[in-house]
Design an enzyme around this catalytic site. Structure first.
Site, PDB file in Angstrom:
ATOM      1  N   ARG A   1       0.852  -1.187   0.000  1.00  0.00           N
ATOM      2  CA  ARG A   1       0.000   0.000   0.000  1.00  0.00           C
ATOM      3  C   ARG A   1       0.894   1.245   0.000  1.00  0.00           C
ATOM      4  NH1 ARG A   1      -1.714   1.410   6.155  1.00  0.00           N
ATOM      5  NH2 ARG A   1       0.245   0.799   7.093  1.00  0.00           N
TER       6      ARG A   1
ATOM      7  N   SER B   1     -11.570  -4.995   5.347  1.00  0.00           N
ATOM      8  CA  SER B   1     -11.466  -4.457   6.707  1.00  0.00           C
ATOM      9  C   SER B   1     -12.846  -4.327   7.318  1.00  0.00           C
ATOM     10  CB  SER B   1     -10.789  -3.084   6.687  1.00  0.00           C
ATOM     11  OG  SER B   1      -9.449  -3.180   6.263  1.00  0.00           O
TER      12      SER B   1
ATOM     13  N   LYS C   1       3.320   3.345  22.192  1.00  0.00           N
ATOM     14  CA  LYS C   1       3.590   3.078  23.605  1.00  0.00           C
ATOM     15  C   LYS C   1       2.791   1.871  24.037  1.00  0.00           C
ATOM     16  CE  LYS C   1       0.006   6.325  25.124  1.00  0.00           C
ATOM     17  NZ  LYS C   1      -0.291   7.515  25.934  1.00  0.00           N
TER      18      LYS C   1
END
Length: 545
Positions: free
Chosen positions: A45, A114, A143
């Protein structure tokens, strides 16, 4: 079913290429590294640039995937999929209808889509999708964020109802896969979690290994191992006894070898809740241990570890210690009735997914804990804390027989070091592998489901021994030199407990905990004037070798 679609069912790790090209050579280098790391599918992509660039770059990547027999999927662009003769096409909810793409590509090509809700997933299956992507799982990939955007129950339901493969997606990395796996996912789609890694092939291998229940897919698996006492270790090879074949030295029904992670029915002491969530929502782990006023071990280390691994920490305090990096100055015992009240308060309200015991101090405390836990059916890690780093007693001698008689039979895993093993078994001194094996058998004969004897006190070449009552597994390790190892045993056992609470199998939990403790040792803190603590607050970071 076409050959390509059949191949799809054997795929676990789906990599999405980076969406932008800053430098073509770097881009291709990263793609090649992920292909060499064992990814199963690559989705190409690009979100910017001319079609001529897309086509030229895509054809180079297509050739790389063909050489490695890896599926090559084009994102969104039906025209590019046809021109490049890719293996398949991936669609978003706003792209052309799936049925239209199928008419163009035919039944031989792979088409995925998706989805973000259960209804969308089931609709895609009805319309003929060969696989779905489901997510996003996390809101960020920068994180350690364990706030799932999709619900674990959704993943569990998809695993039970869908007949086609589904790949969970969105903010995933090696650090935050555990909650997804515990919900039932076994296929993932990842971009930044692979391509932002300093070791792209190694990260890809670890992720794929974790998905398949084998953290290290190398022929001789490499296990990151924990430190012990004033010793530390770093990654090294698994050691079979005498470096002989897996069938060597069989005695009766006992074998010595490395057992592949994820083996079914491997542990002989089954607990029906292991690997399954007891309650919906936040995973919880309970530590039953003493308080360390210096914060390096005991309750404080356990809770820091639970928090680092995204598990809600519960605690029952069994004793108070006046303690720092120089040693334990005083112990204050908590009365049995108050320990019983702490346990009752927690189990009558919040419950837990796994339990760890540490410092128990007195016979009455051991009795109280055993009386409570024998009525439960929860994974239990018993860390038989008998003494502090500098030798101060943390379990009264008269409590040791009660610990062995009452608590060991309830334990999923017992985690003694060598001095503790000597006291528990009467085998003294332990100086050889055969003596460690004998001691491990004695501990399982006491009723423990499994035992992990930590061999950090050995001079020269050191190793850990895992024994499940049938098979001996040695883990060879190296040392490194940090003297700051206060709390290493507590932190290792707490990490195993946390991973069990997240739903991992026992062997997976041990492996992940070894990775965690290795990194916590590497980030240990030189606090105070004595032996500083390992650092569970940083244990989730990747090691800096």
């Amino acid at each position: 079913m076409s050959i390509l679609i059949k191949k799809l069912y054997d795929c676990y790790l789906y990599a999405l290429s980076l969406p932008r090209v800053k430098k073509e050579t770097d881009y291709l280098s990263k793609i090649t590294a992920s292909l060499n790391g064992g990814i199963d599918i690559l989705q190409f992509r690009l979100k910017e640039g001319a079609d001529r660039q897309r086509l030229a770059l895509g054809r180079q990547i297509l050739q790389l995937t063909k050489e490695r027999k890896i599926l090559f999927i084009i994102n969104d662009r039906l025209d590019l999929c046809r021109i490049m003769e890719a293996d398949g096409l991936h669609l978003g909810q706003e792209d052309i209808p799936l049925v239209e793409a199928r008419k163009t590509l035919g039944p031989q090509k792979i088409i995925g889509i998706s989805t973000h809700t259960l209804d969308q997933a089931y609709q895609a299956e009805r319309e003929g999708a060969d696989y779905i992507g489901y997510g996003p799982c996390y809101g960020t990939n920068t994180k350690m964020d364990l706030s799932l955007l999709v619900k674990k129950e959704e993943i569990t339901e998809l695993r039970q109802r869908l007949k086609i493969p589904f790949f969970v997606i969105g903010g995933l990395s090696l650090k935050n896969l555990a909650p997804i796996l515990s919900a039932g996912a076994d296929r993932v789609a990842i971009c930044a979690g692979i391509y932002q890694s300093a070791d792209i092939p190694g990260t890809s291998q670890k992720i794929k290994g974790l998905l398949k229940g084998n953290y290290s897919p190398s022929p001789t698996p490499i296990l990151p191992c924990h430190g012990e006492a004033n010793l530390s270790n770093i990654f090294d090879n698994t050691l079979r006894d005498g470096d002989e074949s897996p069938l060597a030295n069989q005695k009766e029904n006992k074998k010595e070898s490395f057992k592949e992670e994820g083996s079914q029915n491997y542990f002989h002491h089954p607990i029906s809740t292991m690997g399954k969530k007891q309650s919906k929502g936040q995973s919880k782990a309970l530590t039953i241990a003493g308080s360390d006023s210096g914060g390096g071990a005991g309750i404080q280390a356990d809770l820091k570890t639970f928090t680092s691994l995204g598990v809600w920490g519960l605690s029952v305090i069994t004793a108070l210690t006046a303690q720092n990096t120089l040693g334990v100055q005083q112990v204050f015992n908590i009365q049995k009735k108050f320990i019983e009240q702490q346990l009752a308060s927690l189990f009558n309200d919040m419950g837990t997914d796994a339990v760890k015991t540490g410092m128990l101090w007195s016979p009455n405390t051991v009795e109280a804990v055993a009386e409570c836990l024998e009525k439960k059916n929860i994974p239990l890690v018993v860390d038989p804390v008998l003494a502090a780093k500098r030798g101060e007693a943390l379990l009264l001698p008269k409590a040791i027989p009660i610990l062995k008689k009452r608590l060991f039979p309830l334990a999923t895993l017992v985690t003694p070091n060598i001095p503790e093993t000597e006291l528990l078994t009467g085998i003294f001194p332990i100086t050889t592998k055969d003596m460690v094996k004998e001691a491990a058998k004695k501990i399982t004969d006491m009723g423990a489901g499994n035992v992990l004897i930590k061999g950090g006190h050995f001079p020269g070449q050191i190793f850990d021994l895992f024994f499940d009552g049938k098979e001996y597994i040695f883990f060879k390790k190296k040392r490194f030199s940090s003297p700051h190892l206060h709390g290493v045993g507590c932190t290792l056992a707490a990490a195993i407990t946390a991973y069990l609470a997240l739903g991992l199998t026992l062997l997976q939990a041990i492996q992940q905990a070894q990775t965690f403790i290795t990194t916590a040792i590497q980030h240990s803190l030189p606090l105070g004037k004595g032996i500083g603590p390992v650092n569970p607050n940083l244990g989730r970071l990747e090691p800096k070798m």
